[in-house]
Design a protein around this motif. Sequence first.
Motif, PDB file in Angstrom:
ATOM      1  N   ARG A  83      43.621 -27.476  14.601  1.00 33.48           N
ATOM      2  CA  ARG A  83      42.487 -26.967  14.614  1.00 33.48           C
ATOM      3  C   ARG A  83      41.136 -27.733  14.678  1.00 33.48           C
ATOM      4  O   ARG A  83      40.684 -27.958  13.363  1.00 33.48           O
ATOM      5  CB  ARG A  83      42.554 -25.955  13.220  1.00 33.48           C
ATOM      6  N   PRO A  84      40.178 -26.970  15.273  1.00 37.82           N
ATOM      7  CA  PRO A  84      38.853 -27.791  15.554  1.00 37.82           C
ATOM      8  C   PRO A  84      38.436 -26.769  14.449  1.00 37.82           C
ATOM      9  O   PRO A  84      38.187 -26.494  13.457  1.00 37.82           O
ATOM     10  CB  PRO A  84      38.541 -27.052  16.605  1.00 37.82           C
ATOM     11  N   VAL A  85      37.578 -27.904  14.104  1.00 38.05           N
ATOM     12  CA  VAL A  85      36.292 -27.899  12.685  1.00 38.05           C
ATOM     13  C   VAL A  85      35.191 -27.429  13.052  1.00 38.05           C
ATOM     14  O   VAL A  85      34.315 -28.538  13.909  1.00 38.05           O
ATOM     15  CB  VAL A  85      36.274 -28.922  11.980  1.00 38.05           C
ATOM     16  N   PRO A  86      34.487 -26.207  13.426  1.00 40.49           N
ATOM     17  CA  PRO A  86      33.465 -25.998  13.821  1.00 40.49           C
ATOM     18  C   PRO A  86      31.929 -26.532  12.655  1.00 40.49           C
ATOM     19  O   PRO A  86      32.144 -27.172  11.545  1.00 40.49           O
ATOM     20  CB  PRO A  86      33.573 -24.195  13.588  1.00 40.49           C
ATOM     21  N   ARG A  87      31.144 -26.537  13.325  1.00 39.11           N
ATOM     22  CA  ARG A  87      29.917 -27.015  12.652  1.00 39.11           C
ATOM     23  C   ARG A  87      29.944 -26.139  11.290  1.00 39.11           C
ATOM     24  O   ARG A  87      29.178 -27.459  10.863  1.00 39.11           O
ATOM     25  CB  ARG A  87      28.594 -27.537  14.017  1.00 39.11           C
ATOM     26  N   ALA A  88      29.573 -24.992  11.627  1.00 40.46           N
ATOM     27  CA  ALA A  88      29.517 -25.039   9.827  1.00 40.46           C
ATOM     28  C   ALA A  88      30.060 -25.001   8.694  1.00 40.46           C
ATOM     29  O   ALA A  88      29.918 -25.378   7.963  1.00 40.46           O
ATOM     30  CB  ALA A  88      29.281 -23.218   9.994  1.00 40.46           C
ATOM     31  N   GLU A  89      31.143 -25.380   8.828  1.00 38.25           N
ATOM     32  CA  GLU A  89      32.160 -26.137   8.019  1.00 38.25           C
ATOM     33  C   GLU A  89      32.040 -27.496   7.816  1.00 38.25           C
ATOM     34  O   GLU A  89      31.784 -28.206   6.994  1.00 38.25           O
ATOM     35  CB  GLU A  89      33.638 -25.916   8.199  1.00 38.25           C
ATOM     36  N   LEU A  90      31.872 -28.318   9.328  1.00 34.29           N
ATOM     37  CA  LEU A  90      31.306 -29.712   8.782  1.00 34.29           C
ATOM     38  C   LEU A  90      29.537 -29.933   8.036  1.00 34.29           C
ATOM     39  O   LEU A  90      30.395 -30.521   7.139  1.00 34.29           O
ATOM     40  CB  LEU A  90      31.258 -29.937  10.133  1.00 34.29           C
ATOM     41  N   LEU A  91      29.168 -28.897   8.430  1.00 28.67           N
ATOM     42  CA  LEU A  91      27.371 -29.016   7.041  1.00 28.67           C
ATOM     43  C   LEU A  91      28.051 -28.225   5.708  1.00 28.67           C
ATOM     44  O   LEU A  91      26.793 -28.805   5.138  1.00 28.67           O
ATOM     45  CB  LEU A  91      26.557 -28.243   7.905  1.00 28.67           C
ATOM     46  N   ALA A  92      29.069 -27.501   5.742  1.00 27.97           N
ATOM     47  CA  ALA A  92      29.132 -27.199   4.049  1.00 27.97           C
ATOM     48  C   ALA A  92      29.974 -28.334   3.160  1.00 27.97           C
ATOM     49  O   ALA A  92      29.866 -28.059   2.193  1.00 27.97           O
ATOM     50  CB  ALA A  92      30.218 -25.715   4.620  1.00 27.97           C
ATOM     51  N   ASP A  93      30.667 -29.175   4.062  1.00 25.33           N
ATOM     52  CA  ASP A  93      31.192 -30.114   3.227  1.00 25.33           C
ATOM     53  C   ASP A  93      30.231 -30.793   2.860  1.00 25.33           C
ATOM     54  O   ASP A  93      29.623 -31.788   3.632  1.00 25.33           O
ATOM     55  CB  ASP A  93      32.064 -30.781   4.158  1.00 25.33           C
ATOM     56  N   PRO A  94      30.077 -31.252   1.407  1.00 24.42           N
ATOM     57  CA  PRO A  94      29.257 -32.420   0.796  1.00 24.42           C
ATOM     58  C   PRO A  94      29.409 -33.471   1.674  1.00 24.42           C
ATOM     59  O   PRO A  94      28.349 -34.832   1.409  1.00 24.42           O
ATOM     60  CB  PRO A  94      28.585 -32.466  -0.466  1.00 24.42           C
ATOM     61  N   VAL A  95      30.291 -34.327   1.689  1.00 26.08           N
ATOM     62  CA  VAL A  95      31.051 -35.207   2.288  1.00 26.08           C
ATOM     63  C   VAL A  95      31.006 -35.537   3.660  1.00 26.08           C
ATOM     64  O   VAL A  95      30.251 -36.617   3.971  1.00 26.08           O
ATOM     65  CB  VAL A  95      32.265 -36.032   1.727  1.00 26.08           C
ATOM     66  N   LEU A  96      30.758 -34.727   4.747  1.00 19.57           N
ATOM     67  CA  LEU A  96      30.866 -34.684   6.337  1.00 19.57           C
ATOM     68  C   LEU A  96      28.967 -34.261   6.044  1.00 19.57           C
ATOM     69  O   LEU A  96      29.093 -34.625   7.248  1.00 19.57           O
ATOM     70  CB  LEU A  96      31.804 -33.689   6.734  1.00 19.57           C
ATOM     71  N   ALA A  97      28.524 -33.418   5.729  1.00 18.91           N
ATOM     72  CA  ALA A  97      27.095 -33.042   5.801  1.00 18.91           C
ATOM     73  C   ALA A  97      26.290 -34.657   6.117  1.00 18.91           C
ATOM     74  O   ALA A  97      25.773 -34.460   7.536  1.00 18.91           O
ATOM     75  CB  ALA A  97      26.489 -32.347   5.146  1.00 18.91           C
TER      76      ALA A  97
END
Length: 123
Positions: A83-97
């Motif tokens: 399952r790809p991880v879309p940009r919006a989900e990456l930016l919503a995560d405080p560790v990944l943003a």
Amino acid sequence: MPRPHAASPDTVLPGTVLLWDADEVADPPAEPCCLAGTAPGDRAVVYRTGPGGGVMALFAFTGPAEPHPGGRHAAGVVVPVGRPVPRAELLADPVLAPVFRHLRGRRRLPPDAARRLVALLAG
């Protein structure tokens, strides 16, 4: 350069982010650009740029970084993710943003962000 820490005995965490456009995701390069310290066994996440962007795959390096016009390249293979991880989900995560907010070129992936991303990819 220290190798990424393992999440489990058989999982090597990705240590870098590769930026590929849609064409590269569809037809991956056999020897993408890499950081100078890249070695066989290292892993990277493949981030697709542009519309529909996000983490689309992993890349397993099978060769060392070699000088190449414009930088360094290393051989390897693409490892598809379930399952790809879309940009919006990456930016919503405080560790990944902080890692994915302002991407430019290749970059290191801190171990805490790598662990979080592997967890997202797993499920």
